[in-house]
Design an enzyme around this catalytic site. Structure first.
Site, PDB file in Angstrom:
ATOM      1  N   ARG A  69     -23.981   6.306 -40.120  1.00 48.87           N
ATOM      2  CA  ARG A  69     -25.182   7.137 -40.078  1.00 48.87           C
ATOM      3  C   ARG A  69     -25.095   8.221 -41.139  1.00 48.87           C
ATOM      4  NH1 ARG A  69     -25.084  10.201 -36.374  1.00 48.87           N
ATOM      5  NH2 ARG A  69     -23.205   9.589 -35.272  1.00 48.87           N
ATOM      6  N   TYR A 197     -27.708   0.091 -42.211  1.00 49.51           N
ATOM      7  CA  TYR A 197     -26.599   0.258 -41.282  1.00 49.51           C
ATOM      8  C   TYR A 197     -26.984   0.855 -39.924  1.00 49.51           C
ATOM      9  CZ  TYR A 197     -21.891   0.507 -39.718  1.00 49.51           C
ATOM     10  OH  TYR A 197     -20.750   0.280 -39.006  1.00 49.51           O
ATOM     11  N   LYS A 206     -30.717   4.936 -31.989  1.00 48.69           N
ATOM     12  CA  LYS A 206     -30.709   6.408 -32.040  1.00 48.69           C
ATOM     13  C   LYS A 206     -32.086   6.982 -32.349  1.00 48.69           C
ATOM     14  CE  LYS A 206     -26.393   6.125 -31.410  1.00 48.69           C
ATOM     15  NZ  LYS A 206     -25.418   6.686 -30.585  1.00 48.69           N
ATOM     16  N   HIS A 226     -27.167  10.654 -24.766  1.00 44.51           N
ATOM     17  CA  HIS A 226     -26.135   9.865 -25.463  1.00 44.51           C
ATOM     18  C   HIS A 226     -24.982   9.627 -24.481  1.00 44.51           C
ATOM     19  CE1 HIS A 226     -23.361   9.587 -29.291  1.00 44.51           C
ATOM     20  NE2 HIS A 226     -23.753   8.397 -28.890  1.00 44.51           N
ATOM     21  N   SER A 248     -20.047  10.498 -30.927  1.00 46.93           N
ATOM     22  CA  SER A 248     -19.807   9.208 -31.563  1.00 46.93           C
ATOM     23  C   SER A 248     -18.312   8.977 -31.782  1.00 46.93           C
ATOM     24  CB  SER A 248     -20.533   9.155 -32.908  1.00 46.93           C
ATOM     25  OG  SER A 248     -21.913   9.340 -32.707  1.00 46.93           O
ATOM     26  N   CYS A 250     -15.903   8.672 -29.660  1.00 40.52           N
ATOM     27  CA  CYS A 250     -15.031   9.490 -28.813  1.00 40.52           C
ATOM     28  C   CYS A 250     -14.781   8.848 -27.451  1.00 40.52           C
ATOM     29  CB  CYS A 250     -15.603  10.893 -28.644  1.00 40.52           C
ATOM     30  SG  CYS A 250     -15.521  11.864 -30.157  1.00 40.52           S
ATOM     31  N   ASP A 275     -23.767   3.603 -24.421  1.00 43.54           N
ATOM     32  CA  ASP A 275     -24.180   4.554 -25.462  1.00 43.54           C
ATOM     33  C   ASP A 275     -25.368   5.432 -25.088  1.00 43.54           C
ATOM     34  OD1 ASP A 275     -23.471   5.403 -28.153  1.00 43.54           O
ATOM     35  OD2 ASP A 275     -25.396   4.609 -28.807  1.00 43.54           O
ATOM     36  N   ARG A 364     -17.985  -2.229 -36.960  1.00 45.47           N
ATOM     37  CA  ARG A 364     -18.577  -2.374 -35.610  1.00 45.47           C
ATOM     38  C   ARG A 364     -18.761  -3.835 -35.232  1.00 45.47           C
ATOM     39  NH1 ARG A 364     -20.506   2.626 -32.827  1.00 45.47           N
ATOM     40  NH2 ARG A 364     -19.789   4.224 -34.265  1.00 45.47           N
TER      41      ARG A 364
HETATM   42  P1  GTP Z   1     -20.112   5.403 -30.564  1.00 42.45           P
HETATM   43  O1  GTP Z   1     -20.402   3.952 -30.454  1.00 42.45           O
HETATM   44  O2  GTP Z   1     -19.935   5.865 -31.978  1.00 42.45           O
HETATM   45  O3  GTP Z   1     -21.105   6.262 -29.854  1.00 42.45           O
HETATM   46  O4  GTP Z   1     -18.613   5.629 -29.985  1.00 42.45           O
HETATM   47  P2  GTP Z   1     -17.957   5.608 -28.521  1.00 42.45           P
HETATM   48  O5  GTP Z   1     -18.095   6.950 -27.883  1.00 42.45           O
HETATM   49  O6  GTP Z   1     -18.430   4.440 -27.750  1.00 42.45           O
HETATM   50  O7  GTP Z   1     -16.385   5.444 -28.859  1.00 42.45           O
HETATM   51  P3  GTP Z   1     -15.355   4.246 -28.559  1.00 42.45           P
HETATM   52  O8  GTP Z   1     -15.167   3.991 -27.098  1.00 42.45           O
HETATM   53  O9  GTP Z   1     -15.735   3.090 -29.386  1.00 42.45           O
HETATM   54  O10 GTP Z   1     -13.981   4.868 -29.105  1.00 42.45           O
HETATM   55  C1  GTP Z   1     -13.800   5.236 -30.439  1.00 42.45           C
HETATM   56  C2  GTP Z   1     -12.351   5.423 -30.752  1.00 42.45           C
HETATM   57  O11 GTP Z   1     -11.714   6.288 -29.811  1.00 42.45           O
HETATM   58  C3  GTP Z   1     -11.561   4.123 -30.755  1.00 42.45           C
HETATM   59  O12 GTP Z   1     -10.722   4.079 -31.875  1.00 42.45           O
HETATM   60  C4  GTP Z   1     -10.766   4.192 -29.488  1.00 42.45           C
HETATM   61  O13 GTP Z   1      -9.555   3.476 -29.590  1.00 42.45           O
HETATM   62  C5  GTP Z   1     -10.537   5.689 -29.285  1.00 42.45           C
HETATM   63  N1  GTP Z   1     -10.421   6.031 -27.843  1.00 42.45           N
HETATM   64  C6  GTP Z   1     -11.280   5.667 -26.859  1.00 42.45           C
HETATM   65  N2  GTP Z   1     -10.867   6.098 -25.648  1.00 42.45           N
HETATM   66  C7  GTP Z   1      -9.692   6.753 -25.867  1.00 42.45           C
HETATM   67  C8  GTP Z   1      -8.763   7.426 -25.001  1.00 42.45           C
HETATM   68  O14 GTP Z   1      -8.931   7.507 -23.778  1.00 42.45           O
HETATM   69  N3  GTP Z   1      -7.674   8.004 -25.597  1.00 42.45           N
HETATM   70  C9  GTP Z   1      -7.473   7.937 -26.957  1.00 42.45           C
HETATM   71  N4  GTP Z   1      -6.384   8.523 -27.450  1.00 42.45           N
HETATM   72  N5  GTP Z   1      -8.324   7.299 -27.798  1.00 42.45           N
HETATM   73  C10 GTP Z   1      -9.412   6.709 -27.265  1.00 42.45           C
HETATM   74  C1  SPV Z   2     -23.045   6.511 -32.949  1.00 46.93           C
HETATM   75  O1  SPV Z   2     -22.780   6.889 -34.098  1.00 46.93           O
HETATM   76  O2  SPV Z   2     -23.070   7.316 -31.979  1.00 46.93           O
HETATM   77  C2  SPV Z   2     -23.284   5.080 -32.680  1.00 46.93           C
HETATM   78  C3  SPV Z   2     -23.386   4.151 -33.822  1.00 46.93           C
HETATM   79  O3  SPV Z   2     -23.454   4.710 -31.527  1.00 46.93           O
HETATM   80  S1  SPV Z   2     -24.948   4.162 -34.602  1.00 46.93           S
HETATM   81  O4  SPV Z   2     -25.795   3.180 -33.954  1.00 46.93           O
HETATM   82  O5  SPV Z   2     -24.730   3.783 -36.010  1.00 46.93           O
HETATM   83  O6  SPV Z   2     -25.527   5.466 -34.487  1.00 46.93           O
HETATM   84 MN    MN Z   3     -23.266   6.466 -30.039  1.00 41.65          MN
END
Ligand code: GTP
Ligand code: SPV
Ligand code: MN
Length: 581
Positions: A69, A197, A206, A226, A248, A250, A275, A364
């Site tokens: 983004r 993207y 979003k 979110h 994002s 996290c 999400d 992704r």
């Molecule tokens: P968006 O799709 O961008 O909104 O992201 P999201 O909030 O769904 O994040 P996602 O669960 O994909 O995690 C992103 C990164 O954080 C990955 O590299 C995970 O391995 C890491 N991660 C997720 N949960 C944990 C956790 O409990 N501990 C740690 N140390 N890392 C984590």
């Molecule tokens: C985020 O960045 O929080 C996502 C990926 O979930 S995107 O759809 O590219 O915004």
């Molecule tokens: Mn997101």
């Protein structure tokens, strides 16, 4: 092609402006999806992955300048600048429209224009909202098929209702200098140019389900957030639904489909969304939630058998991978997956271990929700699910405890408004700097944050059955830079405490900033977290928190007079409690 005059008129106008060679109305069928995949395979938009190990899986390599983004190119164009707020980039609607018109003029010459009617949310849910995305990218069409309820059924609903969000998208020349994502919330309209993207291009996500929907939700009295949605089933068969907002990259996808640790016999996590969450107060006074999406667009790096086995299980067929690496035998690969060495990096070059990560850090996968082993059939329920707890969280190496509970709705809103997190690769900008990210909505709130907080506060009187609000932090580090909490599936231990708090089943320690668990109340059976580490994870450093409350105060004041008085009062209450401590 449609009986709805407003839709046909808009299509005609866009056709005249963009000059496509062809127009394709998407019906959402499997044949259409296969046709799109074949087209992409023939024009280089898809690379076929190993069809024996990964049937129906394809790789898309984006332009190397187009990998995340772009918040600095994303605008909210309300007629009054103050309505967009300091949290958004703003342009006057006329100015924005005229800039976009120049970009879109003739841009689809030699291309096919796809018209994608879609429904965000179960097709028969009163909470759902529809839109139409016009795009010249078959990759977007394929993704929208997995990410939304797309096609004929959505078009019928749009024609019945007569209202829909208008989203116009063109990849243009993928030139970062000619790239903008514009929102016109007052007109339920989105215009996006120059990126193919994720959140820049899949306009249902979003742009619609957060920026436009948050604006709409405020006028209509609901919330567009979110947040992931999970059902937490305890051994007695009771299911509590939890919605959690983390910025994002996290941890939403990971928490949404986690598998409880082996000593959590009889516990189960059900996935409803990873999400976005739309919530409304029901007749019973509880908050009812739906996931407006139909698929996952998840972060690939870090996804592994140990961290997120359910995600891995849904990724071995019928998935689209964007910007991952590939092994010698054509399988998708990313950092953290396993110790194989890939042959090709995300740009399609031979992999060079000294040349940076093989997969892009924001690479992704796109996959339909139903492929998730923990998928909850309640995700299709038109009425949604009742939320017991709302959880906020971010990446904070220091200061913020593993978990805390707010003492009231207003205090919970303050916790959300005061959220901060280290930035990630999901946005094109510096990674790893702490920034305020209220409710994980900094890049996604379609109006002034001060008004948004007021909207959140307005629910306080709505009923006596609102969810409890918590804050978590999986990302505390020790002095050697190691994560202090094992995270991933082990986060179940914190979820259990949260659910038990909702049932009034466990006590808590009162601190000036909120309630934290008695150390013995978080089950540590089976993990090697020392009691001293646990104590540190739940410790409140009063002196450091006084500083944090000052910083929060400054941040809230940066929104000026529009900052709700009740939020100021709440911050002062916590600051006083810290001073008295
Ligand atoms: P968006 O799709 O961008 O909104 O992201 P999201 O909030 O769904 O994040 P996602 O669960 O994909 O995690 C992103 C990164 O954080 C990955 O590299 C995970 O391995 C890491 N991660 C997720 N949960 C944990 C956790 O409990 N501990 C740690 N140390 N890392 C984590
Ligand atoms: C985020 O960045 O929080 C996502 C990926 O979930 S995107 O759809 O590219 O915004
Ligand atoms: Mn997101």
């Amino acid at each position: 092609m449609t009986t709805l005059k407003e839709l046909q008129t808009w299509i005609d106008q866009v056709t005249e402006l963009t000059q496509p060679d062809d127009i394709h109305w998407c019906d959402g069928s499997e044949e259409e999806y296969r046709g799109m995949a074949d087209l992409l395979l023939s024009n280089g938009g898809f690379v076929e992955l190993n069809q024996e190990t990964h049937p129906g899986c394809y790789l898309h390599r984006s332009d190397p300048s187009d990998v995340a983004r772009v918040e600095h190119l994303t605008f909210v164009c309300t007629s009054q600048e103050e309505d967009a707020g300091p949290n958004n980039n703003w342009l006057a609607p006329d100015e924005a429209r005229s800039r976009m018109k120049d970009l879109f003029r003739g841009c689809m010459q030699g291309r096919t224009m796809y018209v994608i009617p879609y429904c965000m949310g179960p097709i028969d849910s009163p909470l759902s909202r529809c839109g139409v995305e016009i795009t010249d990218s078959p990759y977007v069409v394929a993704n929208m098929k997995l990410m939304t309820r797309m096609g004929s059924a959505a078009l019928r609903r749009i024609e019945r209702e007569g209202t829909f969000v208008k989203g116009l998208h063109s990849i243009g020349e993928l030139d970062p200098e000619r790239r903008f994502i514009m929102h016109f919330p007052e007109d339920l309209e989105i215009q996006s140019f120059g990126s193919g993207y994720g959140g820049n291009a899949l306009l249902g996500k979003k742009c619609h389900a957060l920026r436009i929907a948050s604006y709409q939700a405020r006028t209509e009295g609901w919330l567009a957030e979110h947040m992931l949605i999970v059902g937490v089933e305890s051994p007695d068969g009771e299911v509590h639904y939890v919605a959690a907002a983390f910025p994002s990259a996290c941890g939403k996808t990971n928490l949404a489909m986690m598998i409880p640790p082996s000593n959590y016999d009889g516990w189960k996590i059900w996935t409803l969304g990873d999400d976005i969450c739309w919530m409304r107060v029901g007749d019973d006074g509880r908050l009812w939630a739906i996931n407006p999406e139909a698929g996952f667009f998840g972060v690939a790096p870090g996804t592994a058998e140990k961290t997120n086995p359910n995600a891995l299980a849904m990724l071995d067929h019928d998935a689209i991978f964007t910007n991952v690496a590939v092994t010698a035998d054509g399988q998708p690969w990313w950092e953290g997956l396993d110790d194989r060495v890939p042959a090709t990096d995300w740009k399609g070059n031979p992999y060079d271990p000294d040349g940076g990560p093989a997969a892009h850090p924001n690479s992704r996968f796109t996959v339909h929700m139903s492929q998730c082993p923990s998928y909850s059939e309640k995700a299709e329920a038109p009425e949604g699910v009742p939320i017991s707890a709302i959880v906020f969280g971010g990446r904070r190496e220091q200061l913020v405890p593993l978990v805390m509970e707010s003492v009231s709705w207003n205090h919970g809103v303050l916790m959300g408004a005061a959220m901060a997190s280290e930035t990630t690769a999901a946005n094109i900008d510096t990674v790893g700097v702490v920034r305020r990210d209220p409710m994980a909505m900094k890049p996604f709130c379609g109006y002034n944050f001060a008004d948004y907080w007021a909207h959140w506060l307005s629910f306080a009187g709505a009923s006596g059955h609102l969810p409890k609000i918590f804050h978590v932090n999986w990302f505390r580090k020790d002095s050697d830079g190691r994560f202090m909490w094992p995270g991933f599936g082990e986060n179940m231990r914190v979820l259990e405490w949260i659910v038990r708090r909702c049932k009034n089943d466990v006590g808590a320690v009162e601190t000036p900033i909120g309630r934290v668990p008695h150390p013995g109340d978080v089950d540590l059976d089976g993990i090697s977290v020392e009691p001293a580490t646990m104590k540190a994870l739940l410790d409140i450093d009063v002196e450091a928190w006084r500083g944090e409350l000052d910083a929060i105060g400054e941040y809230l004041e940066s929104y000026g007079d529009r900052t709700p008085a009740a939020l100021r009062v709440e911050r002062q209450r916590v600051a006083r409690a810290l001073n008295d401590a």
